[in-house]
Design a protein around this motif. Structure first.
Motif, mmCIF file in Angstrom:
data_model
loop_
_atom_site.group_PDB
_atom_site.id
_atom_site.type_symbol
_atom_site.label_atom_id
_atom_site.label_comp_id
_atom_site.label_asym_id
_atom_site.label_seq_id
_atom_site.Cartn_x
_atom_site.Cartn_y
_atom_site.Cartn_z
ATOM 1 N N LEU A 191 0.828 -1.209 0.000
ATOM 2 C CA LEU A 191 0.000 0.000 0.000
ATOM 3 C C LEU A 191 0.862 1.259 0.000
ATOM 4 O O LEU A 191 0.563 2.229 -0.706
ATOM 5 N N CYS A 192 1.932 1.232 0.772
ATOM 6 C CA CYS A 192 2.844 2.379 0.787
ATOM 7 C C CYS A 192 3.457 2.591 -0.591
ATOM 8 O O CYS A 192 3.574 3.724 -1.057
ATOM 9 N N ARG A 193 3.860 1.496 -1.247
ATOM 10 C CA ARG A 193 4.425 1.617 -2.594
ATOM 11 C C ARG A 193 3.404 2.218 -3.548
ATOM 12 O O ARG A 193 3.713 3.106 -4.338
ATOM 13 N N TYR A 194 2.187 1.754 -3.476
ATOM 14 C CA TYR A 194 1.135 2.242 -4.361
ATOM 15 C C TYR A 194 0.941 3.754 -4.194
ATOM 16 O O TYR A 194 0.951 4.501 -5.173
ATOM 17 N N PHE A 195 0.781 4.185 -2.959
ATOM 18 C CA PHE A 195 0.510 5.604 -2.725
ATOM 19 C C PHE A 195 1.745 6.472 -2.934
ATOM 20 O O PHE A 195 1.661 7.552 -3.518
ATOM 21 N N LEU A 196 2.900 6.012 -2.484
ATOM 22 C CA LEU A 196 4.117 6.806 -2.628
ATOM 23 C C LEU A 196 4.530 6.936 -4.086
ATOM 24 O O LEU A 196 4.824 8.037 -4.557
ATOM 25 N N SER A 197 4.546 5.830 -4.811
ATOM 26 C CA SER A 197 4.947 5.923 -6.217
ATOM 27 C C SER A 197 3.923 6.727 -7.011
ATOM 28 O O SER A 197 4.294 7.506 -7.894
ATOM 29 N N GLY A 198 2.654 6.588 -6.682
ATOM 30 C CA GLY A 198 1.630 7.397 -7.350
ATOM 31 C C GLY A 198 1.833 8.879 -7.102
ATOM 32 O O GLY A 198 1.719 9.701 -8.022
ATOM 33 N N PHE A 199 2.160 9.232 -5.868
ATOM 34 C CA PHE A 199 2.427 10.630 -5.530
ATOM 35 C C PHE A 199 3.642 11.151 -6.298
ATOM 36 O O PHE A 199 3.615 12.244 -6.866
ATOM 37 N N VAL A 200 4.700 10.360 -6.329
ATOM 38 C CA VAL A 200 5.925 10.772 -7.026
ATOM 39 C C VAL A 200 5.647 10.958 -8.517
ATOM 40 O O VAL A 200 6.111 11.927 -9.129
ATOM 41 N N TYR A 201 4.871 10.062 -9.107
ATOM 42 C CA TYR A 201 4.534 10.210 -10.527
ATOM 43 C C TYR A 201 3.694 11.461 -10.773
ATOM 44 O O TYR A 201 3.843 12.120 -11.800
ATOM 45 N N GLN A 202 2.828 11.804 -9.839
ATOM 46 C CA GLN A 202 2.040 13.033 -9.987
ATOM 47 C C GLN A 202 2.932 14.267 -9.946
ATOM 48 O O GLN A 202 2.713 15.218 -10.682
ATOM 49 N N VAL A 203 3.923 14.242 -9.093
ATOM 50 C CA VAL A 203 4.812 15.395 -8.935
ATOM 51 C C VAL A 203 5.802 15.501 -10.094
ATOM 52 O O VAL A 203 6.008 16.576 -10.647
ATOM 53 N N PHE A 204 6.422 14.377 -10.473
ATOM 54 C CA PHE A 204 7.510 14.411 -11.448
ATOM 55 C C PHE A 204 7.125 13.940 -12.846
ATOM 56 O O PHE A 204 7.925 14.041 -13.767
ATOM 57 N N GLY A 205 5.941 13.384 -12.998
ATOM 58 C CA GLY A 205 5.520 12.896 -14.304
ATOM 59 C C GLY A 205 5.959 11.464 -14.544
ATOM 60 O O GLY A 205 6.596 10.834 -13.700
#
Length: 124
Positions: free
Chosen positions: A16-30
């Motif tokens: 779950l942490c991977r899902y939310f963290l990587s999703g957040f990073v992709y939103q910020v950095f593309g």
């Protein structure tokens, strides 16, 4: 059996942490580079260095908890398979330079983060 339950529970939490963290990073950095996967792998590399080194030097982390954290949580958090797939896709899409950068940055940066985690644990 109890240890397996802890590993499974912390593994689910890591996923779950991977899902939310990587999703957040992709939103910020593309999504032009696998930033999300890199981020979770760097965090996991640091944490495994820290936890394993600390547990070798101290009895503060019992083996059952260490296994639950490293195998469960960090196993769920980090992802070599996604790294491999994303790198393959970059190669398949003709983005050879980005694929090479992804491999080099991932390997060198993860090893560096593991080393930093070990150094932090030794300083504690």
């Amino acid at each position: 059996m109890e240890q397996l339950v802890y590993i499974a529970l912390l593994g689910a939490l890591g996923c779950l942490c991977r899902y939310f963290l990587s999703g957040f990073v992709y939103q910020v950095f593309g999504t032009s580079f696998p930033y999300g996967t890199l981020a979770v792998n760097l965090i996991g590399a640091f944490l495994i260095g820290l936890i394993m080194e600390f547990s070798v030097r101290s009895a503060a982390i019992p083996p059952t908890l260490r296994f639950a954290i490293t195998i469960g949580f960090l196993g769920g958090l980090t992802t070599f398979s996604t790294f491999s797939f994303e790198t393959f896709r970059l190669l398949e899409d003709g983005a050879l330079l980005i694929a090479i950068v992804n491999v080099l940055v991932s390997v060198v940066a993860c090893l560096t983060c593991t080393w930093i985690g070990i150094m932090v644990a030794r300083a504690l």
